[in-house]
Design an enzyme around this catalytic site. Structure first.
Site, mmCIF file in Angstrom:
data_model
loop_
_atom_site.group_PDB
_atom_site.id
_atom_site.type_symbol
_atom_site.label_atom_id
_atom_site.label_comp_id
_atom_site.label_asym_id
_atom_site.label_seq_id
_atom_site.Cartn_x
_atom_site.Cartn_y
_atom_site.Cartn_z
ATOM 1 N N LYS A 2 0.802 -1.147 -0.138
ATOM 2 C CA LYS A 2 -0.020 0.044 -0.014
ATOM 3 C C LYS A 2 0.974 1.217 -0.159
ATOM 4 O O LYS A 2 2.242 1.372 0.440
ATOM 5 C CB LYS A 2 -0.740 0.189 1.268
ATOM 6 C CG LYS A 2 -2.233 0.669 0.984
ATOM 7 C CD LYS A 2 -3.116 -0.075 -0.178
ATOM 8 C CE LYS A 2 -4.412 0.587 0.083
ATOM 9 N NZ LYS A 2 -5.369 -0.356 -0.408
ATOM 10 N N ASP A 62 -6.502 4.169 -5.390
ATOM 11 C CA ASP A 62 -7.189 4.148 -4.111
ATOM 12 C C ASP A 62 -7.903 5.271 -3.661
ATOM 13 O O ASP A 62 -8.206 5.935 -4.680
ATOM 14 C CB ASP A 62 -5.796 3.591 -3.135
ATOM 15 C CG ASP A 62 -6.545 3.003 -1.704
ATOM 16 O OD1 ASP A 62 -7.049 3.758 -0.957
ATOM 17 O OD2 ASP A 62 -6.577 1.790 -1.773
#
Length: 418
Positions: A104, A144
């Site tokens: 991430k 995202d």
């Protein structure tokens, strides 16, 4: 050298180990990120003002393959959050049998406060910082919260420019004309719908009888609302960062989407014949299905006892704080966990990666057919284990995911069972 562990992941695993036995060696591997990258991103704004943002990328575990995970642009991005989300990505990719580990990344900024030119500059700077640590067989980022296909296009173009050759498979979630996949935009919502539909079928519940609440009306929440509404469910409440709407008879989602497109946010209640409520009131409405599709930790110990939904479909990452999970379980709520419910996005990202590597273009019908098959197969596996062992769905999903990661670590000699 002292290992840097993920404290939130450790808490998550310790709670899980009360149900699933995990050895000290297993915990050590699972609570320790493989690589943490932290850096500064300077920007000269259009006005000439100079600002500096914090950038992050955590490559949590690569036992199953290249790491994979989104990049978020949000003013509340911080390292602990990025570590937890990269851990959840590792579990998600493992659960749905993808050849990926978890990662991430993010930048601490409010994208609404930057011009398109400034966003492009920031995106390019982020890639320059990470160039040696990402790539089709190393780490494959995607969109995202706060990022989209255009941001991925900027990043992919900058990476290819530095590499001196096209490198489409380094990023997924790109625009269709620039190496992106058909079906990617609605993939997360479609995956969530397929899982919910399969659960309803299993429990013999009629979708057309559902009263649904959706928190978050960005890409995922808006597509999910549209899909469910068109299938006959009643969407009684929805929200974005600006406002929350409630209408007991059900909102006209087609009209909401048209107004949202024009105004850039959920329309005023009066335009929809609805009542404006607070986000907290929305979460606590009586309903059949609630889909949190915004940000993490929206359901905590402070409000868990007030949740009246029968089913929670976790479309956001970690929308339920770990300590609230047990409260919801005791209340008899069914939680379809994030690592399953919102896996549609990473599954179609995998299809995009494959298309780029093999110089193929898949039709949307094929993408959605393959997505449905893969995510329903994963749901059935989780549901079977939950039934056999009397686990809730989250525990069963975590067990499947962790066992696959530990098997891969064992095969490469990193994990000795104790």
């Amino acid at each position: 050298m002292k290992k840097i562990i993920c404290l939130k992941c450790k808490s998550h695993l310790e709670a899980l180990s009360e149900k699933i036995p995990l050895s000290k060696a297993a915990l050590d591997i699972l609570q320790t990120p493989r690589k943490i990258l932290q850096f500064k991103i300077p920007l000269t704004k259009d006005t000439g003002e100079k600002v500096v943002f914090d950038g992050y990328r955590v490559q949590y575990n690569n036992a199953l393959g290249p790491t994979k995970g989104g990049i978020r642009f949000h003013q509340e991005v911080h390292l602990d959050e990025v570590k937890l989300l990269s851990f959840l990505m590792a579990l998600k990719c493992s659960l749905v049998s993808l050849p990926y580990g978890g990662a991430k990344g993010g930048i601490t900024l409010d994208p609404s406060q930057l011009s398109q030119n400034e966003l492009e500059q920031v995106s390019q700077a982020y890639v320059r910082e990470l160039f040696n640590d990402i790539g089709p067989n190393q780490d494959v980022p995607a969109p995202d919260v706060g990022t989209n296909n255009l941001i991925m296009d900027y990043m992919q173009e900058e990476y290819s420019k530095i590499a001196g050759k096209p490198a489409l498979a380094t990023f997924t979630g790109k625009s269709v004309g620039k190496g992106g996949s058909a079906g990617r935009v609605q993939a997360t919502a479609m995956g969530g719908f397929y899982v919910l539909e399969e659960y309803l079928k299993q429990e013999k519940i009629d979708l057309k009888e559902l009263r649904v609440v959706i928190q978050g009306f960005g890409n995922v929440g808006s597509h999910l609302a549209d899909i469910l509404w068109r299938k006959g469910a009643k969407i009684i409440a929805l929200s974005d960062a600006k406002r929350a709407l409630y209408k007991e008879e059900g909102l006209n989602i087609e009209k909401v989407l048209l107004e949202q497109k024009e105004k850039g946010c959920v329309p005023e209640a009066s335009l929809m014949g609805a009542k404006e409520i607070t986000n907290q009131e929305l979460l606590e409405l009586p309903c059949d299905v609630m889909a949190p599709a915004a940000i993490s930790h929206q359901i905590t110990l402070n409000n868990a006892n007030n949740i009246k939904a029968k089913i929670i479909l976790e479309m956001a990452n970690a929308p339920i704080a770990p300590e609230a999970d047990e409260v919801l379980n005791k209340k008899g709520l069914v939680v379809i966990p994030d690592i399953l419910a919102n896996a549609g996005g990473v599954i179609v990202s995998y299809f995009e990666w494959l298309q780029n590597l093999n110089n193929e273009i898949w039709e949307e019908e094929m993408v959605l057919r393959e997505l449905k098959q893969k995510i329903i197969s994963s749901f059935k596996k989780v549901s079977l284990i939950a039934g056999e062992k009397n686990y809730d769905l989250r525990t069963a999903a975590n067990m499947v995911a962790i066992e696959r990661i530990l098997m891969a670590e064992k095969q490469r000699g990193n994990y000795l069972e104790s």
